[in-house]
Design an enzyme around this catalytic site. Sequence first.
Site, PDB file in Angstrom:
ATOM      1  CG  PHE A  64      36.116  49.358  82.596  1.00  0.00           C
ATOM      2  CD1 PHE A  64      37.461  48.665  81.365  1.00  0.00           C
ATOM      3  CD2 PHE A  64      35.049  49.221  81.881  1.00  0.00           C
ATOM      4  CE1 PHE A  64      36.484  47.980  79.997  1.00  0.00           C
ATOM      5  CE2 PHE A  64      34.673  48.398  81.089  1.00  0.00           C
ATOM      6  CZ  PHE A  64      35.982  47.799  80.074  1.00  0.00           C
ATOM      7  CB  VAL A  66      33.576  52.149  87.000  1.00  0.00           C
ATOM      8  CG1 VAL A  66      31.834  52.068  87.338  1.00  0.00           C
ATOM      9  CG2 VAL A  66      33.474  51.887  85.709  1.00  0.00           C
ATOM     10  N   GLY A  67      33.304  54.937  89.514  1.00  0.00           N
ATOM     11  CA  GLY A  67      33.073  55.552  90.482  1.00  0.00           C
ATOM     12  C   GLY A  67      34.393  56.302  90.689  1.00  0.00           C
ATOM     13  CE  LYS A  68      34.353  57.533  97.076  1.00  0.00           C
ATOM     14  NZ  LYS A  68      34.357  57.047  98.704  1.00  0.00           N
ATOM     15  CE1 TYR A  69      38.636  51.138  92.596  1.00  0.00           C
ATOM     16  CE2 TYR A  69      40.295  50.705  91.085  1.00  0.00           C
ATOM     17  CZ  TYR A  69      39.785  50.430  92.217  1.00  0.00           C
ATOM     18  OH  TYR A  69      39.631  49.241  93.326  1.00  0.00           O
ATOM     19  CG  ASP A 154      43.883  46.553  86.825  1.00  0.00           C
ATOM     20  OD1 ASP A 154      42.721  46.281  85.787  1.00  0.00           O
ATOM     21  OD2 ASP A 154      43.827  46.558  87.226  1.00  0.00           O
ATOM     22  CB  VAL A 155      42.211  53.105  85.338  1.00  0.00           C
ATOM     23  CG1 VAL A 155      41.391  52.854  86.914  1.00  0.00           C
ATOM     24  CG2 VAL A 155      42.381  54.096  85.216  1.00  0.00           C
ATOM     25  N   GLY A 178      53.708  38.613  91.574  1.00  0.00           N
ATOM     26  CA  GLY A 178      54.046  38.576  93.748  1.00  0.00           C
ATOM     27  C   GLY A 178      53.433  37.442  93.395  1.00  0.00           C
ATOM     28  CD  GLU A 244      44.079  38.095  88.444  1.00  0.00           C
ATOM     29  OE1 GLU A 244      44.846  39.097  88.541  1.00  0.00           O
ATOM     30  OE2 GLU A 244      44.059  37.911  89.757  1.00  0.00           O
TER      31      GLU A 244
HETATM   32  N1  UDP Z   1      36.955  49.384  89.140  1.00  0.00           N
HETATM   33  C1  UDP Z   1      36.756  50.373  88.178  1.00  0.00           C
HETATM   34  N2  UDP Z   1      36.076  51.350  89.970  1.00  0.00           N
HETATM   35  C2  UDP Z   1      35.338  50.364  90.952  1.00  0.00           C
HETATM   36  C3  UDP Z   1      36.356  48.935  90.323  1.00  0.00           C
HETATM   37  C4  UDP Z   1      37.277  48.506  89.102  1.00  0.00           C
HETATM   38  O1  UDP Z   1      36.512  51.012  87.704  1.00  0.00           O
HETATM   39  O2  UDP Z   1      35.264  50.437  91.643  1.00  0.00           O
HETATM   40  C5  UDP Z   1      38.277  49.051  87.125  1.00  0.00           C
HETATM   41  C6  UDP Z   1      39.365  49.565  87.393  1.00  0.00           C
HETATM   42  O3  UDP Z   1      39.565  49.922  86.310  1.00  0.00           O
HETATM   43  C7  UDP Z   1      40.257  48.079  87.715  1.00  0.00           C
HETATM   44  C8  UDP Z   1      40.269  47.596  87.593  1.00  0.00           C
HETATM   45  O4  UDP Z   1      38.550  47.371  87.859  1.00  0.00           O
HETATM   46  O5  UDP Z   1      42.018  48.902  87.967  1.00  0.00           O
HETATM   47  C9  UDP Z   1      40.412  46.233  88.756  1.00  0.00           C
HETATM   48  O6  UDP Z   1      39.860  46.744  90.065  1.00  0.00           O
HETATM   49  P1  UDP Z   1      41.160  46.762  90.985  1.00  0.00           P
HETATM   50  O7  UDP Z   1      42.321  47.843  90.184  1.00  0.00           O
HETATM   51  O8  UDP Z   1      40.546  47.723  92.230  1.00  0.00           O
HETATM   52  O9  UDP Z   1      41.846  45.172  90.803  1.00  0.00           O
HETATM   53  P2  UDP Z   1      43.055  44.726  91.922  1.00  0.00           P
HETATM   54  O10 UDP Z   1      44.268  45.312  90.800  1.00  0.00           O
HETATM   55  O11 UDP Z   1      43.081  46.127  93.092  1.00  0.00           O
HETATM   56  O12 UDP Z   1      43.460  43.416  92.305  1.00  0.00           O
HETATM   57 MN    MN Z   2      44.576  46.685  89.948  1.00  0.00          MN
END
Ligand code: UDP
Ligand code: MN
Length: 294
Positions: A64, A66-69, A154-155, A178, A244
């Site tokens: 995924f 989405v948005g700035k990702y 995760d992207v 972690g 999660e």
């Molecule tokens: N994601 C996205 N846009 C957002 C927030 C999350 O596409 O604005 C997707 C993306 O694939 C990201 C995943 O949801 O890798 C999980 O979020 P994030 O990586 O921020 O969580 P973390 O790994 O930091 O716990």
């Molecule tokens: Mn992530």
Amino acid sequence: VRSRNSPGFMLVTVTEVGLLLSLRTDVVTVTPWLAPVVWEGTFNELLLDSIYKKKNITVAATVFAVGKYIMFLKDFLETADKHFFAGFRVDFYVFTDRLNEVPKVNMAAGRTLTVRSVPSSNRWQEISARRMELIQKLIEETLQNHVDYIFCLDVDSKFHGRWGTESLGGLVAVIHPGLDNRSRFPYERRPASRAYVAPGEGDFYYCGGAFGGLVQEVHQLAKTCRNNFEDDAKEGIEAAWQEESHLNRYMWINKPSKVLSPEYLWQDFKQRNPEVLLIRFSGVIKNYANIRPN
Ligand code: UDP
Ligand code: MN
């Protein structure tokens, strides 16, 4: 040629098994329910690849952006093409609201990239949580009959080393890099939530950022987590770590048949632990304030 019953055969077998087991004594390589825990040094990749080549498998991967990702997508796809099931048929599914910002990435032969449109959202929790629903639907509508395995990733991460057939299993989870102290596992602790895990319960704390397995098993997981998430929401509850937390509850009840070590989802900001001989996939360092919508 040795017969099965001859002492020679036994000797060879015992030696080989002994060799295998002695390769890693510094880490847990099997769970109490007899699922392998995959670490570098515990498997023979050539042997595994030859077994799965004969089965002519197809692996799907969802991601995924989405948005700035969307900014993470290019590196993710380029490194995935190189390291993720190299030499096998892989279908990548990208979910994004920024269709015209999807980078052009040349995939190796036999690998495809499909882009699906999803709505934007102004809450990252919602983006993260809706993944289960979209994975469920993707499997029902598209994958069910022609893909064998699926991984949901995760992207905001890159591949640095092999991620291949050693990771295949019915239901596959990755140990969070972690969190190895049971008393600090951040499970959802409110009994009112459908993601609840009681004190003293839980096997490992698994990552939400990578999981997979047989398409039918991941379908069951996605459907269950989605329903539980939505039923919680109707009662005004959002689990501590969104999907999660639901994933961790699911894996406690339905034990994964294969567990991947933190080699399979490290974090760039963390120094490599000595037992991690190879980082295969790792989350990049990001500034949440700059990239999340809220
Ligand atoms: N994601 C996205 N846009 C957002 C927030 C999350 O596409 O604005 C997707 C993306 O694939 C990201 C995943 O949801 O890798 C999980 O979020 P994030 O990586 O921020 O969580 P973390 O790994 O930091 O716990
Ligand atoms: Mn992530």
